[in-house]
Design a protein around this motif. Sequence first.
Motif, short mmCIF file in Angstrom:
data_model
loop_
_atom_site.label_atom_id
_atom_site.label_comp_id
_atom_site.label_asym_id
_atom_site.label_seq_id
_atom_site.Cartn_x
_atom_site.Cartn_y
_atom_site.Cartn_z
N CYS A 22 0.78 -1.15 -0.16
CA CYS A 22 0.16 0.16 -0.03
C CYS A 22 0.82 1.39 -0.09
O CYS A 22 0.28 2.31 -0.68
N ASN A 48 -2.64 0.55 -9.03
CA ASN A 48 -3.82 0.44 -9.52
C ASN A 48 -3.84 -0.76 -10.18
O ASN A 48 -4.90 -0.96 -11.15
N GLU A 104 -5.43 -4.01 -10.65
CA GLU A 104 -6.59 -5.01 -10.20
C GLU A 104 -6.30 -6.40 -9.95
O GLU A 104 -6.61 -7.12 -9.04
N TRP A 148 -4.44 -6.90 -6.41
CA TRP A 148 -5.28 -6.81 -5.59
C TRP A 148 -6.25 -7.94 -5.52
O TRP A 148 -6.57 -8.49 -4.44
N SER A 204 -13.98 -2.50 -7.29
CA SER A 204 -12.78 -2.57 -7.06
C SER A 204 -11.89 -3.45 -6.14
O SER A 204 -12.57 -3.60 -4.95
N ARG A 255 -9.13 -3.47 -4.95
CA ARG A 255 -8.41 -2.93 -3.85
C ARG A 255 -9.36 -2.46 -2.67
O ARG A 255 -9.02 -2.46 -1.71
N ARG A 256 -10.39 -1.83 -3.19
CA ARG A 256 -11.27 -1.34 -2.14
C ARG A 256 -11.91 -2.69 -1.37
O ARG A 256 -12.07 -2.53 -0.17
N MET A 263 -9.38 -3.63 1.21
CA MET A 263 -9.48 -2.61 2.37
C MET A 263 -10.70 -3.28 3.23
O MET A 263 -10.67 -3.23 4.63
N GLN A 264 -11.93 -3.59 2.76
CA GLN A 264 -12.97 -3.79 3.49
C GLN A 264 -12.77 -5.19 4.17
O GLN A 264 -13.30 -5.39 5.22
N ARG A 268 -21.91 -5.09 3.78
CA ARG A 268 -21.35 -4.59 2.55
C ARG A 268 -21.41 -5.61 1.30
O ARG A 268 -20.72 -5.22 0.32
#
Length: 317
Positions: free
Chosen positions: A90, A101, A103, A106, A129, A131-132, A135-136, A158
């Motif tokens: 990160c 970036n 994908e 990630w 994403s 990446r998102r 993080m979640q 989510r």
Amino acid sequence: MGQLLWRVARNQQLQQEFAEQGYLVREHGRRSTCQADAMHPRRPAPVGIDLYQLLKARKAKEEQSFIDLERLPPELSITILSYLNATDLCLASCVWQDLGNDEYLWQGLCKSTWGHCSIYNRWSPPGFSYRRLYMQLDEGSLTFNANPHEGMDYLVSRGILMDHPKEMAKFIFYTRTLHWKMLRIYLDDRRDVLDELVTLHNFSDQFLPNALREFFRHIHAPEERGEYLETLITKFSHRFCICNPTLVRELHLSPDAVYVLCYSLILLSIDLSSPHVKNKMSKREFIRNTRRAAHNISEDFVGHLYDNIYLVGHVAA
């Protein structure tokens, strides 16, 4: 890594200087210059990045930072990145925008850390994403390790997990970021998830102590005896018999007999591994005590159980 790169570069420099000078060693230590380049053409320079030239250019510019990974061979860049954890990646993404970036990167991180999520099997909406998602998932794991029910609610709210015991069991089974104490609390409250988690284990053709070790590797045994430990052993006994019908038929096993054997193995493990027990249980004593509770089990099979614990160690460590 820097010393390795410099050693490679130095070897390439010496080989290049030796080829340019064209000296040939002869007898009696005499040297002569090779003039027949046409008769002995030099091999073409290797295609790719010359590490020596990179290091030389870096030294000439007095650069203090490491060489940009984009200028290195791909296999060397991948090797360097393999030593970075998720946090370092990160941070590195702030410098290497293409990496941050990517994908596919990630996506690989998500699936290698959390092997199963319901969202993996769904159609990805526009703007999705990984990446998102990473993080979640990381946030959900941290929340779970503080409060397991809130952690699961976070993932369900989510859309990462389906609110179904089987999906939650798969998430737990293929994830290694959940703390075992919080996992035990969650499974003790959610017996429906525990039932689904037990069915994910396959104990076919496994020796009983080894199967019990694998079971407690995913579902940690409580530190004290009680109703929860009895529940775990009961569920394991039924699952072991289902996975080994031939062994059950040959040895006249039953879930109740396997239950007795599992308890005997746990007590034997504590007896042999505890430094506070001075007089260790002998093999003869273990066979006698076990067969009193399980009459139909052969003496040889019980003796093999003792040997496994004595040589391999605790079943619930």
